[in-house]
Design a protein around this motif. Structure first.
Motif, PDB file in Angstrom:
ATOM      1  N   ASP A  91       8.536  -3.181  -7.868  1.00 43.57           N
ATOM      2  CA  ASP A  91       8.041  -4.391  -7.204  1.00 43.57           C
ATOM      3  C   ASP A  91       7.467  -4.105  -5.819  1.00 43.57           C
ATOM      4  N   PHE A  92       7.670  -2.903  -5.287  1.00 44.57           N
ATOM      5  CA  PHE A  92       6.998  -2.503  -4.052  1.00 44.57           C
ATOM      6  C   PHE A  92       5.479  -2.499  -4.272  1.00 44.57           C
ATOM      7  N   SER A  93       5.039  -2.101  -5.481  1.00 41.29           N
ATOM      8  CA  SER A  93       3.617  -2.130  -5.807  1.00 41.29           C
ATOM      9  C   SER A  93       3.096  -3.557  -5.824  1.00 41.29           C
ATOM     10  N   LEU A  94       3.871  -4.486  -6.382  1.00 42.06           N
ATOM     11  CA  LEU A  94       3.462  -5.890  -6.410  1.00 42.06           C
ATOM     12  C   LEU A  94       3.423  -6.478  -5.005  1.00 42.06           C
ATOM     13  N   LEU A  95       4.298  -6.005  -4.147  1.00 41.26           N
ATOM     14  CA  LEU A  95       4.243  -6.385  -2.732  1.00 41.26           C
ATOM     15  C   LEU A  95       2.893  -5.990  -2.143  1.00 41.26           C
ATOM     16  N   ASP A  96       2.459  -4.751  -2.404  1.00 41.60           N
ATOM     17  CA  ASP A  96       1.179  -4.267  -1.880  1.00 41.60           C
ATOM     18  C   ASP A  96       0.010  -5.107  -2.403  1.00 41.60           C
ATOM     19  N   ILE A  97       0.060  -5.430  -3.697  1.00 41.35           N
ATOM     20  CA  ILE A  97      -1.034  -6.186  -4.308  1.00 41.35           C
ATOM     21  C   ILE A  97      -1.164  -7.559  -3.663  1.00 41.35           C
ATOM     22  N   GLY A  98      -0.037  -8.256  -3.510  1.00 43.16           N
ATOM     23  CA  GLY A  98      -0.077  -9.582  -2.897  1.00 43.16           C
ATOM     24  C   GLY A  98      -0.533  -9.546  -1.459  1.00 43.16           C
ATOM     25  N   LEU A  99      -0.061  -8.566  -0.698  1.00 44.83           N
ATOM     26  CA  LEU A  99      -0.454  -8.449   0.704  1.00 44.83           C
ATOM     27  C   LEU A  99      -1.959  -8.252   0.835  1.00 44.83           C
ATOM     28  N   CYS A 100      -2.504  -7.313   0.065  1.00 46.72           N
ATOM     29  CA  CYS A 100      -3.923  -6.972   0.211  1.00 46.72           C
ATOM     30  C   CYS A 100      -4.840  -8.049  -0.343  1.00 46.72           C
ATOM     31  N   LEU A 101      -4.619  -8.451  -1.585  1.00 45.22           N
ATOM     32  CA  LEU A 101      -5.502  -9.439  -2.176  1.00 45.22           C
ATOM     33  C   LEU A 101      -5.337 -10.806  -1.525  1.00 45.22           C
ATOM     34  N   GLY A 102      -4.192 -11.045  -0.904  1.00 41.88           N
ATOM     35  CA  GLY A 102      -3.977 -12.316  -0.229  1.00 41.88           C
ATOM     36  C   GLY A 102      -4.485 -12.348   1.197  1.00 41.88           C
TER      37      GLY A 102
END
Length: 511
Positions: free
Chosen positions: A198-209
């Protein structure tokens, strides 16, 4: 905004010509992300995926896999991500647990063939699909409290444990993360974590958001640190997100080349302790870099974010500060009797409350009830708090510090011992790149064994052991000193980059 795809697919966040995602194959514009996610969503509906169904995604992080996750959100399907490297037995266990309607496999990933039943309609997306007998659900519309994903972690029984996160919880976390970190315009953010973490999903949300370009290096480069460092430098990466183990390897195998990574401004890490010694080594070559410590549990994705500057890693602070918590949660400490601790510098179990909490453990109602409990401050309502199982304390400014896991807190001759505290002191010794402390025996016969990985050789095991004993004797009481030492070339790690204590025990002769 109710669903994660609504955060990811907002084209107005991006500057003209700025790519949203760059992976090892190409750079992709925000409009491409939007369009292909919609195509994937229509394809899922054609397969019979309906609101509330589960979809298993077997893939590494890439533009294609992010489109598929967004598509799951668009059709209100709950996704579970499995790394292609996960052994078939574990993967099969998870399949039996979640009963997915379909299993989607990225055909470009190195994956065992048992899931590769190719569907020609979808070959243009380089995916394959296996249809299963899904469980019917009774939904007519999607709402934000629906489950967005189920992430599986190691369970205490040895069986994978699924953590269910709703769209509302995930979006609340991302809102706090984006507000706190706020990457500057033009940032280039590299995510090196496996997609199932879920660290990867954290990165995805931060960047795309936030309109930050997200880079996915080929994960095979993790085994080739010199080439990885070269690729990151060529891309002009400003933010690098990974577990500290990645930096340990780079320092060991290509440490002198780190000075050439001049574009880097921030190292983002989570999941394990980042030794201060390694921070100092990186800072000596890249003085302008800071270290962003993200702390938390999968049950809330994370709960604190704290910048660790030179004042921390150039000092002898025993515990790393983890911060005060983001704006969507409250953090508190409870003593062993469940009473709230109000005075600083007292160790207690961290308990958190707020919207970003998980919905529960998949098919484990009893375990859910022991960790996600009624808020004693509001017994009349259905408010819940989460008992994290982490021991922490806070200082007079309200900043929290992580001490160790409650389940890694043991008794030796009646004295409380935190295994992580011993490991921190071992990792601080010059030349040690990693360590893990294991227990042997029970009760009064409990012994501590230290397993260490030597970064630089050149001395005998007996000499190194004597130096380690002297080093620990100067900072720890006698009951916390390991009885035996084991020198290894490496320590096995879990899929999420943490020391695998159980596997390590099985590899050693502990007597």
């Amino acid at each position: 905004m109710e669903f994660l795809h609504q955060l990811w697919l907002q084209d107005e966040r991006w500057e003209v010509g700025q790519p949203a995602i760059v992976d090892s194959s190409a750079a992709y514009q925000p409009q491409q992300l939007h369009d292909q996610s919609g195509q994937c969503a229509r394809w899922l509906q054609g397969l019979g995926v309906r609101p509330g169904n589960r979809v298993m995604v077997v893939a590494d992080a890439s533009f294609s896999s992010i489109c598929m996750l967004a598509a799951c959100s668009m059709v209100d399907a709950t996704f579970t991500i499995i790394s292609p490297e996960v052994p078939i037995i574990r993967r099969s266990t998870i399949v039996n647990e979640i009963e997915p309607t379909v299993i989607l496999v990225d055909s470009l990933s190195a994956v065992a063939p048992e899931f590769l039943t190719l569907d020609p309609v979808f070959r243009r997306y380089q995916w394959s699909v296996t249809s299963l007998t899904g469980v019917d659900v009774f939904r007519t519309r999607a709402v934000g409290t629906d489950a967005a994903w189920i992430v599986f972690t190691s369970g205490s029984t040895g069986k994978p444990k699924g953590i269910v996160m709703s769209h509302a919880a995930v979006l609340s976390f991302w809102d706090g993360l984006i507000a706190h970190m706020q990457p500057p315009l033009g940032s280039r953010y590299a995510s090196l974590s496996p997609l199932q973490f879920d660290f990867s999903l954290l990165d995805i949300g931060l960047c795309l958001g936030s309109g930050t370009t997200l880079y996915f290096p080929n994960r095979l480069l993790l085994h080739k640190p010199t080439q990885l460092l070269k690729v990151l430098s060529q891309w002009g990466i400003t933010h690098m997100s990974s577990v500290p183990t990645v930096w340990k390897l780079m320092l060991k195998l290509c440490g002198k080349d780190i000075s050439e990574f001049t574009s880097l401004k921030r190292i983002v890490f989570a999941g394990e302790h980042f030794p201060a010694e390694h921070m100092r080594s990186i800072h000596d070559q890249l003085p302008g870099v800071d270290f962003y410590n993200i702390y938390g549990q999968s049950e809330s994705i994370a709960c604190t974010f704290e910048v660790l500057g030179p004042r921390y890693f150039l000092s002898e602070t025993p515990h790393a500060p983890i911060g005060k918590g983001h704006r969507a949660i409250e953090m508190m400490l409870w003593d062993s009797d469940g009473r709230r601790i109000s005075e600083p510098d007292q160790i207690g179990e961290l308990v958190i409350r707020g919207l970003p909490l998980f919905s529960g453990y998949w098919k484990l109602p009893k375990e859910t009830a022991t960790r996600l409990i009624d808020d004693p401050a509001y017994p009349e309502f259905a408010h819940k708090v989460f008992k994290t199982g982490d021991n922490c304390y806070f200082d007079v400014q309200g900043c929290f510090y992580f001490v160790g896991r409650c389940d890694n807190q043991i008794k030796v001759n009646g004295n409380r011992v935190e295994l992580e505290e011993i490991e921190r002191h071992l990792n601080a010794f010059d030349g040690i790149s990693n360590s893990c402390v294991l227990t042997v025996g029970d009760g009064q016969d409990t012994e501590l064994h230290a397993v260490v990985v030597v970064q630089v050789g050149g001395q005998s095991p007996q000499s190194l052991e004597a130096q380690l004993r002297a080093h620990l004797s100067g900072v720890l009481p006698g009951y916390m000193l390991p009885r035996k030492y084991h020198l290894r070339e490496d320590i096995p790690i879990t899929a999420n980059g943490k020391n695998d204590r159980q596997k390590l025990k099985s590899l050693l002769v502990l007597d």
